[in-house]
Design a protein around this motif. Structure first.
Motif, PDB file in Angstrom:
ATOM      1  N   PHE A  49       0.542  -4.670   9.196  1.00 21.75           N
ATOM      2  CA  PHE A  49       1.342  -3.699   8.466  1.00 21.75           C
ATOM      3  C   PHE A  49       2.805  -3.733   8.908  1.00 21.75           C
ATOM      4  O   PHE A  49       3.106  -3.923  10.094  1.00 21.75           O
ATOM      5  CB  PHE A  49       0.816  -2.287   8.722  1.00 21.75           C
ATOM      6  CG  PHE A  49      -0.411  -1.938   7.927  1.00 21.75           C
ATOM      7  CD1 PHE A  49      -1.652  -2.460   8.252  1.00 21.75           C
ATOM      8  CD2 PHE A  49      -0.316  -1.084   6.842  1.00 21.75           C
ATOM      9  CE1 PHE A  49      -2.777  -2.137   7.504  1.00 21.75           C
ATOM     10  CE2 PHE A  49      -1.436  -0.744   6.095  1.00 21.75           C
ATOM     11  CZ  PHE A  49      -2.673  -1.275   6.431  1.00 21.75           C
ATOM     12  N   GLY A  50       3.696  -3.511   7.934  1.00 19.77           N
ATOM     13  CA  GLY A  50       5.071  -3.213   8.277  1.00 19.77           C
ATOM     14  C   GLY A  50       5.172  -1.789   8.790  1.00 19.77           C
ATOM     15  O   GLY A  50       4.189  -1.041   8.804  1.00 19.77           O
ATOM     16  N   THR A  51       6.365  -1.425   9.207  1.00 18.27           N
ATOM     17  CA  THR A  51       6.566  -0.105   9.798  1.00 18.27           C
ATOM     18  C   THR A  51       6.649   1.008   8.757  1.00 18.27           C
ATOM     19  O   THR A  51       6.658   2.172   9.108  1.00 18.27           O
ATOM     20  CB  THR A  51       7.835  -0.088  10.653  1.00 18.27           C
ATOM     21  OG1 THR A  51       8.907  -0.626   9.886  1.00 18.27           O
ATOM     22  CG2 THR A  51       7.647  -0.910  11.917  1.00 18.27           C
ATOM     23  N   PHE A  90       3.882   0.785   2.510  1.00 17.81           N
ATOM     24  CA  PHE A  90       3.692  -0.227   3.539  1.00 17.81           C
ATOM     25  C   PHE A  90       3.572  -1.614   2.905  1.00 17.81           C
ATOM     26  O   PHE A  90       2.760  -1.825   1.998  1.00 17.81           O
ATOM     27  CB  PHE A  90       2.421   0.049   4.353  1.00 17.81           C
ATOM     28  CG  PHE A  90       2.493   1.297   5.180  1.00 17.81           C
ATOM     29  CD1 PHE A  90       1.995   2.491   4.703  1.00 17.81           C
ATOM     30  CD2 PHE A  90       3.055   1.272   6.446  1.00 17.81           C
ATOM     31  CE1 PHE A  90       2.058   3.655   5.454  1.00 17.81           C
ATOM     32  CE2 PHE A  90       3.129   2.422   7.214  1.00 17.81           C
ATOM     33  CZ  PHE A  90       2.631   3.612   6.711  1.00 17.81           C
ATOM     34  N   TYR A 139       0.855  -1.183   0.000  1.00 20.86           N
ATOM     35  CA  TYR A 139       0.000   0.000   0.000  1.00 20.86           C
ATOM     36  C   TYR A 139       0.892   1.235   0.000  1.00 20.86           C
ATOM     37  O   TYR A 139       1.998   1.227   0.542  1.00 20.86           O
ATOM     38  CB  TYR A 139      -0.885   0.041   1.251  1.00 20.86           C
ATOM     39  CG  TYR A 139      -2.118  -0.837   1.195  1.00 20.86           C
ATOM     40  CD1 TYR A 139      -2.054  -2.185   1.529  1.00 20.86           C
ATOM     41  CD2 TYR A 139      -3.353  -0.317   0.823  1.00 20.86           C
ATOM     42  CE1 TYR A 139      -3.188  -2.987   1.492  1.00 20.86           C
ATOM     43  CE2 TYR A 139      -4.498  -1.106   0.790  1.00 20.86           C
ATOM     44  CZ  TYR A 139      -4.399  -2.439   1.123  1.00 20.86           C
ATOM     45  OH  TYR A 139      -5.538  -3.231   1.087  1.00 20.86           O
ATOM     46  N   LEU A 197      -5.325  -7.054   8.426  1.00 22.90           N
ATOM     47  CA  LEU A 197      -4.027  -6.816   7.824  1.00 22.90           C
ATOM     48  C   LEU A 197      -2.979  -6.542   8.907  1.00 22.90           C
ATOM     49  O   LEU A 197      -3.272  -5.890   9.903  1.00 22.90           O
ATOM     50  CB  LEU A 197      -4.098  -5.610   6.890  1.00 22.90           C
ATOM     51  CG  LEU A 197      -5.124  -5.669   5.751  1.00 22.90           C
ATOM     52  CD1 LEU A 197      -5.100  -4.373   4.948  1.00 22.90           C
ATOM     53  CD2 LEU A 197      -4.859  -6.853   4.847  1.00 22.90           C
TER      54      LEU A 197
END
Lengths: 114, 115
Positions: B105-107, B90, B36, B103
């Protein structure tokens, strides 16, 4: 292209007050979500909603929070007795279904607790 | 447990040069993976998704990502950066096999494009 819409774009509230964040998901979607992004931190899942009930919630989503789909179009997040640490960007999302169908996000509501 | 790790918090490239944003995942199940993008003061826009079909996934705006199971990676690439690509990106994982649909999420990786 259909969009998820969120209102208001920015909400300022006194600590201890209740706030309601509003979302209009995409009309033919069946799953609805709320996520939170505290400034400088990652996006965190709060809750998912399907068939008029919560399907999953995270540890963040405690008794202070509630969600509702009061009519056929709106999906709301209520935060009671707001705290300073509730200040964040809140994102609503919707998806047609499960099976890894992508979630479509709104532009978010920035909540500022004073 | 499942998670995604974005190895770079900030990537800076010159306009017209290639973009590489790295993501590694860990999952007990076959993951579905997404990228995203978030432009300033905007919501999250889906760039592309991997759901166990083709390992090379093409997305919008010229981005693509390759799922490499042996490396547990899902890096995002673009041959030539444009100024409008400057944003936060992301990497995201979802585990449908668990019955959950949320979901992770990564940082995030902030991409800066230098004119």
């Amino acid at each position: 292209e259909p969009e998820v819409t969120q209102t208001p774009s920015h909400q300022v509230t006194q600590m201890g007050q209740e706030v309601i964040l509003r979302c209009v998901p995409i009309s033919n979607h069946l799953y609805f979500y709320w996520y939170r992004q505290i400034l400088g931190q990652k996006v965190e899942f709060l809750v998912s909603f399907y068939n008029n009930e919560i399907s999953e919630k995270s540890e963040i989503f405690d008794d202070q929070f509630s969600v509702e789909r009061p009519d056929g179009s709106n999906f709301t997040l209520k935060i009671r007795s707001t705290k300073l640490e509730d200040s964040a960007m809140y994102f609503c999302a919707s998806s047609p279904g499960q099976e890894s169908q992508p979630q479509h996000f709104g532009d978010g509501t920035r909540l500022s607790i004073l | 447990a499942q998670s995604v790790t974005q190895l770079d918090s900030h990537v800076s490239v010159s306009e017209g040069t290639p973009v590489l944003l790295r993501c590694n995942y860990s999952s007990s199940y076959s993951p579905s993976l997404f990228w995203y993008v978030q432009h300033p003061n905007k919501g999250l826009q889906l760039l592309l998704k991997y759901t166990s079909a083709a390992t090379l996934v093409k997305g919008i705006n010229g981005f693509e990502a390759e799922f490499k199971k042996s490396e547990t990676s899902f890096h995002l690439t673009k041959p030539s950066a444009h100024m409008s690509d400057a944003a936060e990106y992301f990497c995201v994982v979802i585990l449908i096999q668990t019955g959950a649909n949320n979901l992770f999420f990564g940082t995030g990786t902030r991409l800066t494009v230098i004119p």
